[in-house]
Design a protein around this motif. Structure first.
Motif, short mmCIF file in Angstrom:
data_model
loop_
_atom_site.label_atom_id
_atom_site.label_comp_id
_atom_site.label_asym_id
_atom_site.label_seq_id
_atom_site.Cartn_x
_atom_site.Cartn_y
_atom_site.Cartn_z
N HIS A 297 0.83 -1.21 0.00
CA HIS A 297 0.00 0.00 0.00
C HIS A 297 0.86 1.26 0.00
O HIS A 297 2.04 1.24 0.40
CB HIS A 297 -0.92 0.02 1.23
N ILE A 298 0.22 2.36 -0.42
CA ILE A 298 0.82 3.70 -0.38
C ILE A 298 -0.18 4.63 0.29
O ILE A 298 -1.37 4.64 -0.07
CB ILE A 298 1.15 4.21 -1.80
N ALA A 299 0.28 5.40 1.27
CA ALA A 299 -0.56 6.38 1.96
C ALA A 299 0.17 7.70 2.05
O ALA A 299 1.41 7.76 2.00
CB ALA A 299 -0.95 5.87 3.35
N VAL A 316 2.03 -2.90 -11.34
CA VAL A 316 2.97 -3.21 -12.41
C VAL A 316 3.10 -4.73 -12.52
O VAL A 316 3.60 -5.39 -11.61
CB VAL A 316 4.36 -2.58 -12.15
N HIS A 317 2.65 -5.28 -13.62
CA HIS A 317 2.65 -6.73 -13.79
C HIS A 317 4.02 -7.19 -14.28
O HIS A 317 4.57 -6.67 -15.24
CB HIS A 317 1.55 -7.14 -14.76
N GLN A 318 4.58 -8.18 -13.58
CA GLN A 318 5.90 -8.70 -13.89
C GLN A 318 5.99 -10.13 -13.36
O GLN A 318 5.08 -10.60 -12.68
CB GLN A 318 7.00 -7.81 -13.29
N SER A 319 7.07 -10.83 -13.69
CA SER A 319 7.17 -12.25 -13.32
C SER A 319 8.41 -12.54 -12.48
O SER A 319 8.73 -13.71 -12.25
CB SER A 319 7.22 -13.10 -14.60
N ILE A 320 9.10 -11.51 -11.99
CA ILE A 320 10.33 -11.73 -11.22
C ILE A 320 10.02 -11.96 -9.75
O ILE A 320 10.48 -12.92 -9.14
CB ILE A 320 11.29 -10.55 -11.41
N SER A 321 9.22 -11.09 -9.17
CA SER A 321 8.86 -11.20 -7.76
C SER A 321 7.45 -11.77 -7.62
O SER A 321 6.66 -11.75 -8.58
CB SER A 321 8.93 -9.83 -7.08
N ASP A 322 7.13 -12.26 -6.42
CA ASP A 322 5.77 -12.74 -6.16
C ASP A 322 4.84 -11.60 -5.77
O ASP A 322 3.66 -11.84 -5.50
CB ASP A 322 5.78 -13.83 -5.09
N HIS A 323 5.34 -10.38 -5.68
CA HIS A 323 4.51 -9.19 -5.45
C HIS A 323 4.60 -8.31 -6.69
O HIS A 323 5.72 -7.97 -7.13
CB HIS A 323 5.02 -8.37 -4.26
N ASN A 324 3.49 -7.89 -7.22
CA ASN A 324 3.51 -6.87 -8.27
C ASN A 324 3.71 -5.51 -7.62
O ASN A 324 2.97 -5.15 -6.70
CB ASN A 324 2.22 -6.88 -9.07
N PRO A 325 4.69 -4.73 -8.07
CA PRO A 325 4.87 -3.38 -7.52
C PRO A 325 3.61 -2.54 -7.72
O PRO A 325 2.86 -2.75 -8.69
CB PRO A 325 6.04 -2.82 -8.32
N ILE A 326 3.40 -1.58 -6.83
CA ILE A 326 2.30 -0.63 -6.98
C ILE A 326 2.88 0.76 -7.13
O ILE A 326 3.94 1.09 -6.57
CB ILE A 326 1.33 -0.68 -5.79
N THR A 327 2.20 1.59 -7.92
CA THR A 327 2.67 2.95 -8.16
C THR A 327 1.51 3.91 -7.99
O THR A 327 0.34 3.55 -8.18
CB THR A 327 3.25 3.11 -9.58
N ALA A 328 1.84 5.13 -7.64
CA ALA A 328 0.84 6.19 -7.54
C ALA A 328 1.46 7.49 -8.01
O ALA A 328 2.66 7.73 -7.80
CB ALA A 328 0.32 6.34 -6.11
N THR A 329 0.67 8.32 -8.63
CA THR A 329 1.09 9.67 -8.99
C THR A 329 0.36 10.64 -8.07
O THR A 329 -0.88 10.73 -8.11
CB THR A 329 0.76 9.98 -10.46
N LEU A 330 1.12 11.31 -7.21
CA LEU A 330 0.55 12.27 -6.27
C LEU A 330 0.63 13.67 -6.87
O LEU A 330 1.71 14.12 -7.27
CB LEU A 330 1.29 12.24 -4.94
N ASN A 331 -0.50 14.34 -6.93
CA ASN A 331 -0.53 15.74 -7.32
C ASN A 331 -0.46 16.59 -6.06
O ASN A 331 -1.18 16.33 -5.10
CB ASN A 331 -1.82 16.05 -8.08
N TRP A 332 0.44 17.57 -6.04
CA TRP A 332 0.55 18.40 -4.84
C TRP A 332 0.34 19.88 -5.19
O TRP A 332 0.65 20.34 -6.29
CB TRP A 332 1.87 18.19 -4.12
#
Length: 495
Positions: A297-299, A316-332
């Protein structure tokens, strides 16, 4: 690490090697893989600088009125191959494929236990010049596995904190395959990332264990208390592998709120996953689990200067790790942009205690008393707050203005200084004609913990005797041990 802890690590390592060799078939785990586990943990010990890291240099540009932060949280499964982790070549591929060229501002890695060199050496040092120190653990442990990568300067404030509660040992792993969480130094890291000369973010990266009982609650509480004590008034981003689900609607206050949701509410944090639309056809999200599913998660939260929002959240779908990375774009949005280019080492201001709705007043009449009176901000309620000494000598400190932790003097309209004495219940008066120790106060800004002092900031004033200036119910000024309603003052700049 003390000798007893080293001995315990050695015994546990011998135990797990013996257990692995007897509990698994040769095809499941080989001697070479066991050897890799031992060598990986025993040869990578303690803190080390990260390859490619550039030393801190404060930005000279101002933040402006608005901008974006692109961030990623990624559990990379970076433990020895004997424990089904990734190889050096896979770690390098992960960096070159999913981090390099993706224009992230900040990346938080988890489970980067024994693949740190492969991960970092594959990054472009021009694109990501700043990398946190790497904690490799003790003998026969793997450290915390937490790394921060940034395109923006990371200053000298870096901390690795191990959780004091955990569940899961090597014996549990051998007996039933459960995660041996207590045999790593799982915890969280704290870094200050300087996005601009006038914009600093407190960044937390965490990896919690897989339990769901009191041990996990203890981890939530430990991280919450640290943020409350160390990041008051700062913009905050928290990311990582929480090993906990928020689930649909679980972030919202109410009977169905999850423990992770309650934790975020207590800290005024917003989950990035809760701000995006999951309607069919939304191109701002690529998520197969649904709203706030998963354990990564990202908070975020802003402060009086900066507010955050997001409308993009991806997996982010990938096959290297058992967790898919998550990304967020924060507008400030920078609500203090008009002020951010104005620096002052002294301000003419009144100090309002909003609890009593009274102002500090230098009482006219010869006694030079200091009171807190329900009076408008006239000449006897107006003071000059002047910087006497910076509270920190680190290179990221701004010497052109008053910041939290700085020492200030407070001069009244008639030229006398506010003074806190050790006598008469730590009485505060305005009888001093010069500034010595009793006439100096440490200013703590509870509205913005790092920026220049601004109008309407809430402050406390610590005396030379370790007390805090207090406006009591009898209109007197004294000092106490507390930082509660009577000890807070709002700064009102003279117009």
């Amino acid at each position: 690490m003390d000798n007893n802890k080293v001995k315990n690590k050695l015994l546990k390592s011998a135990f797990v090697v013996g257990g692995l060799s007897f509990s698994f078939s040769a095809s499941a785990i080989t001697f070479s893989e066991i050897w890799d586990i031992l060598i990986s943990s025993s040869t990578q010990v303690g803190f080390t600088g990260t390859v490619g890291n550039q030393g801190y240099s404060r930005p000279e540009h101002l933040s402006g009125q608005s901008g974006q932060l692109k961030i990623m949280a990624a559990n990379i499964k970076g433990f020895p191959e004997g424990l089904q982790g990734i190889s050096d070549s896979q770690a390098s591929l992960f960096s070159s494929t999913y981090i390099t060229g993706q224009a992230y501002d900040i990346v938080g890695l988890q489970e980067n236990w024994v693949r740190n060199y492969a991960v970092m050496s594959s990054l472009n040092p021009t694109e990501y010049p700043y990398r946190s120190d790497h904690f490799q653990g003790g003998i026969f442990s793997f450290g915390d596995g937490l790394s921060t990568i940034s395109k923006h300067p990371i200053n000298g404030r870096q901390l690795h904190i191990e959780y004091s509660s955990c569940k899961g040992t090597y014996a549990d792993f051998i007996a039933n395959g459960s995660s041996p969480d207590c045999e790593t130094e799982k915890g969280f890291t704290f870094t200050e990332v300087q996005l601009a000369k006038d914009l600093k973010v407190h960044f937390y990266n965490t990896h919690m264990d897989t339990s769901n009982g009191p041990e996990k609650t203890g981890q939530f509480n430990q991280l919450k208390q640290f943020i409350q004590q160390n990041s008051a008034g700062y913009p905050v981003i928290v990311m990582g592998d929480f090993n906990a689900w928020i689930d649909n609607g679980g972030w919202q206050p109410g009977p169905g709120q999850s423990e992770l949701g309650r934790w975020a509410t207590d800290l005024d944090l917003t989950w990035a996953c809760s701000q995006v639309s999951y309607a069919a056809g939304n191109t701002n999200i690529n998520d197969v689990k649904g709203p706030c599913k998963g354990v990564d998660h990202i908070a975020f939260r802003g402060n009086s200067q900066i507010s955050f929002s997001t409308n993009r959240y991806d997996e982010v779908h990938q096959s290297i790790s058992d967790h898919n990375p998550i990304t967020a774009t924060l507008n400030w949005t920078n609500h203090a942009a008009a002020y951010s280019s104005t620096y002052a080492r002294a301000h003419t201001a009144s100090l309002l205690n909003t609890h009593h709705n009274t102002r500090i007043q230098a009482v006219y009449g010869g006694n030079d008393e200091a009171k807190n009176m329900p009076a408008p901000a006239a000449e006897w309620e107006t003071f000059t707050l002047a910087l006497e000494q910076k509270g920190n000598t680190q290179p990221w400190v701004d010497h052109r203005c008053i910041q939290s932790g700085d020492t200030v003097s407070i001069r009244s309209h008639n030229g006398h200084y506010l003074r806190a004495t050790p006598h008469n219940n730590h009485n505060v008066d305005v009888r001093a004609g010069v500034t010595m120790s009793w006439e100096k106060f440490t200013l703590y800004n509870h509205t913005n913990g790092w920026a220049c002092l601004n109008a309407n900031d809430r402050i406390t004033l610590k005396t030379a005797h370790g007390k805090y200036v207090m406006a009591d119910a009898n209109r007197n000024l004294s000092a106490s041990d507390n930082q509660q309603a009577w000890e807070f003052f709002q700064v009102e700049f003279a117009r």
